[in-house]
Scaffold this motif. Structure first.
Motif: not given
Length: 124
Positions: A24-33, A57-66
């Motif tokens: 849940d991105l409103t709680k613990a958020v982790f960084l990946g590549l 496992a259920r995840l929410t991911v936030r990312f950007s692309i060009p």
């Protein structure tokens, strides 16, 4: 690790860029590549500090692309998706590689967008 290449229905865009993830991105958020992305999913690496993700496992991911069809290659599109971990593979040094299938696909196919942009910006 399952052979993810055999399960792919479209070409993936290889792209190394930060990704944020968590249950849940409103709680613990982790960084990946990010390693690659398609309309249906994303693969990324993360360290053991964020915990070992399990298949299903259920995840929410936030990312950007060009934003490929713009004149400025630094313009990015930010995206947030929920999904399920489909596979996870331990790598060296306490790093893991993870594949997530999105619940709702992206409205674009990143690899096709990149190929089209290359064709449009090719010198004549």
């Amino acid at each position: 690790m399952t052979n993810a290449a055999e399960n792919r229905q479209e070409r993936r865009l290889p792209y190394r860029w930060p990704i944020w993830f968590g249950e849940d991105l409103t709680k613990a958020v982790f960084l990946g590549l990010m390693e690659d992305v398609s309309s249906g999913g994303i693969a990324f690496t993360h360290t053991a500090e964020s915990g070992r993700l399990q298949e299903g496992a259920r995840l929410t991911v936030r990312f950007s692309i060009p934003r490929f069809l713009e004149d400025d290659p630094q313009i990015m599109i930010g995206m947030t998706r929920t999904g399920a971990v489909r596979w996870t593979t331990p790598l060296s040094g306490g790093t893991y590689r993870v594949g997530v299938q999105f619940d709702v696909p992206l409205s674009l196919k990143p690899a096709e967008e990149a190929a089209l942009a290359d064709l449009c910006h090719e010198p004549r």
